[in-house]
Write an enzyme that holds these catalytic residues in place. Structure first.
Site, PDB file in Angstrom:
ATOM      1  N   CYS A 168      22.942  51.453  48.635  1.00  0.00           N
ATOM      2  CA  CYS A 168      22.183  52.154  47.630  1.00  0.00           C
ATOM      3  C   CYS A 168      20.922  52.524  48.038  1.00  0.00           C
ATOM      4  O   CYS A 168      20.392  52.050  49.038  1.00  0.00           O
ATOM      5  CB  CYS A 168      22.017  50.982  46.301  1.00  0.00           C
ATOM      6  SG  CYS A 168      23.311  50.394  45.626  1.00  0.00           S
TER       7      CYS A 168
ATOM      8  N   GLY B 134      24.025  56.691  48.962  1.00  0.00           N
ATOM      9  CA  GLY B 134      24.886  56.351  47.804  1.00  0.00           C
ATOM     10  C   GLY B 134      25.155  57.666  47.062  1.00  0.00           C
ATOM     11  O   GLY B 134      24.210  58.313  46.795  1.00  0.00           O
TER      12      GLY B 134
ATOM     13  N   ASN C  43      18.786  47.248  45.605  1.00  0.00           N
ATOM     14  CA  ASN C  43      19.703  47.430  46.945  1.00  0.00           C
ATOM     15  C   ASN C  43      19.884  46.331  47.576  1.00  0.00           C
ATOM     16  O   ASN C  43      18.932  45.493  47.691  1.00  0.00           O
ATOM     17  CB  ASN C  43      18.778  48.613  47.739  1.00  0.00           C
ATOM     18  CG  ASN C  43      19.425  48.728  48.902  1.00  0.00           C
ATOM     19  OD1 ASN C  43      20.651  48.640  49.131  1.00  0.00           O
ATOM     20  ND2 ASN C  43      18.590  48.906  49.998  1.00  0.00           N
ATOM     21  N   GLY C  44      21.205  45.879  47.588  1.00  0.00           N
ATOM     22  CA  GLY C  44      21.800  44.469  48.251  1.00  0.00           C
ATOM     23  C   GLY C  44      22.686  44.172  47.490  1.00  0.00           C
ATOM     24  O   GLY C  44      23.401  44.785  46.626  1.00  0.00           O
TER      25      GLY C  44
ATOM     26  N   TYR D 276      23.785  52.817  61.555  1.00  0.00           N
ATOM     27  CA  TYR D 276      24.544  53.690  60.869  1.00  0.00           C
ATOM     28  C   TYR D 276      23.954  54.242  59.505  1.00  0.00           C
ATOM     29  O   TYR D 276      23.852  55.256  59.179  1.00  0.00           O
ATOM     30  CB  TYR D 276      25.805  53.020  60.158  1.00  0.00           C
ATOM     31  CG  TYR D 276      26.823  54.011  59.578  1.00  0.00           C
ATOM     32  CD1 TYR D 276      27.488  54.800  60.030  1.00  0.00           C
ATOM     33  CD2 TYR D 276      26.796  53.713  57.974  1.00  0.00           C
ATOM     34  CE1 TYR D 276      28.441  55.672  59.169  1.00  0.00           C
ATOM     35  CE2 TYR D 276      27.503  54.482  57.135  1.00  0.00           C
ATOM     36  CZ  TYR D 276      28.323  55.574  57.649  1.00  0.00           C
ATOM     37  OH  TYR D 276      29.123  56.369  56.868  1.00  0.00           O
TER      38      TYR D 276
END
Length: 463
Positions: free
Chosen positions: A6, A32, A107-108, A251
């Site tokens: 996210c 995302g 986010n997570g 990445y």
């Protein structure tokens, strides 16, 4: 293929907060591509717009100009790590309790979400979604309604109960609250654009808006903005030893972003250089599979002295693809995105540099295509160690069965993909490529989890 988790964006004090949020999310679209949402505060109520798809597909001019009013806003782009892929689970998640209207973007991934959800349901809490993020909202609501806490104390209390990876943006009436988990697993940065403050998962969002980067939020920090431009920082837990997600540098993050105090491009190039030193090969040239392997391939070429070639051409107009009903259709979908340059491949000894291998199926299809075009030798060099353990903190490989390196030797993987040789960057080589190597989580490589998953941690991931 790995799937992004996210991206967050928040802004305080800008007359076109929603429009700025749109651009902030657009810059982070790589994080995302499933859903997007923006919530703003117009002085009396929360205004929201959410939808499935890319940022440019979800928002229209009418949303940004007329509907999403106010000078405070938060935005979210999502790939689901917990919760099904449906509009109901799109964020920011909004609720109202008493006089407080609250929106939360996360986010997570929480490792004790199932445990907390079960506890709350036994107390009579009704959940609307399958997201772990909703657990946080209910904990905040209980802190305010039952314990009589102010919003800041309720957020701090909730964050002391949850375990896992979380960077949060919370819009509570006219307050904007940003929170990082105690280990700092997920990135969150603070910037300033003229007289307003901005927050984002990545600094590339600041660059687009010409905002100045101020600093990264600290692990265990809660940062509060409210009326009058007042800002406060609260350490809601004692600082702990950092365990930042190294996959941000390998990445996830855009190469023009600074993450955890270092530039992503430079880290990836250094990984490629370390890889060349560990595993040289006699070949004609080095090439990446775009785009993820590009910058490590540059480093490998520079360190090895081999020419760098872009022999796989990416079709930039191929967006998200639907779930294909057959393996043949899935293979066709893969070939739509990348196509080799025939004249460059035939009879050549090629070093292909990739950032990582998770399941191996997509890479196998691409290598097969190089073989069909007459490549004499294909050697693969991977710019991170073999991924052998599932991630519980937000990356989309949550079981060992998905990971080819967890179940097969390097030699077996090379045969499966169709390679003359295969080498993964060592953990020491990876850590030599980043600053502050002790600050990173390496659990997907070595199984040393900084936070042990609770019972049922994987259950919500499958809902």
């Amino acid at each position: 293929m790995k799937k992004e988790y996210c991206g967050l964006f928040g802004i305080y004090g800008h007359p076109e907060a929603a429009r700025m949020s749109y651009f902030g999310l657009f810059a982070q679209q790589h994080r995302g591509q499933e859903s997007a949402g923006i919530v703003s505060w117009d002085g009396e109520k929360l205004c929201e717009q959410k939808g499935m798809g890319l940022v440019a597909e979800v928002f229209e001019e009418a949303h940004l100009g007329d509907h999403l009013k106010g000078d405070i806003a938060i935005g979210h782009i999502r790939y689901s790590t917990t919760g099904a892929s449906q509009l109901l689970n799109a964020q920011p998640f909004t609720v109202r309790f008493g006089d407080t209207k609250l929106a939360l973007a996360h986010n997570g991934n929480l490792v004790n979400a199932h445990e907390l959800r079960t506890e709350l349901e036994h107390m009579g809490t009704i959940f609307q979604t399958s997201m772990d993020s909703e657990v946080i909202v209910h904990l905040i609501a209980r802190g305010m309604n039952q314990d009589g806490l102010c919003i800041e104390d309720a957020v701090a209390q909730a964050c002391r109960r949850i375990k896992g990876a979380f960077s949060l943006l919370i819009l509570a009436n006219d307050k904007l609250i940003a929170v990082k988990d105690p280990l700092g697993i997920r990135p969150l940065a603070l910037g300033r654009m003229n007289d307003c403050y901005v927050l984002a998962s990545e600094t590339c969002a600041f660059d687009l808006l010409e905002a100045d980067f101020m600093r990264a939020l600290r692990p265990g920090e809660m940062f509060i903005l409210d009326r009058g431009g007042r800002q406060r920082s609260v350490q809601y837990v004692d600082e702990q030893k950092k365990k930042q997600c190294i996959f941000e540098l390998i990445y996830f993050a855009r190469p023009d972003s600074d993450i955890f105090g270092q530039n992503v491009y430079e880290c990836r190039r250094a990984m490629g250089m370390a890889l060349a030193n560990e595993a040289p090969v006699d070949a004609d040239f080095v090439m990446p599979f775009p785009d993820s392997g590009n910058y490590a391939a540059v480093g490998y070429a520079q360190a090895s002295g081999l020419p760098f070639e872009q022999c796989m051409i990416r079709n930039h107009y191929v967006g998200r693809t639907f779930i294909q009903p057959s393996q043949d259709m899935r293979d066709l979908s893969t070939r739509m995105k990348l196509n080799p340059v025939r004249s460059m491949v035939k009879g050549k000894r090629i070093v292909v540099v990739e950032d990582s291998i998770v399941r191996g199926t997509t890479i196998r299809t691409r290598v097969k295509r190089l073989r069909e075009l007459g490549a004499a030798e294909i050697h693969m060099r991977v710019a991170c160690p073999a991924i052998k353990f599932p991630c519980y903190y937000g990356i989309d490989f949550s079981s060992k069965g998905e990971l080819i390196a967890a179940n097969h030797s390097v030699e077996d993987i090379a045969r499966f993909i169709g390679l003359e040789s295969l080498h993964y960057l060592s953990i020491d080589g990876l850590l030599s490529s980043v600053e502050y190597p002790k600050d990173f989580c390496l659990a997907c490589f070595d199984g040393n989890y900084p936070i042990q998953p609770c019972k049922g941690a994987g259950k919500m991931c499958m809902e």
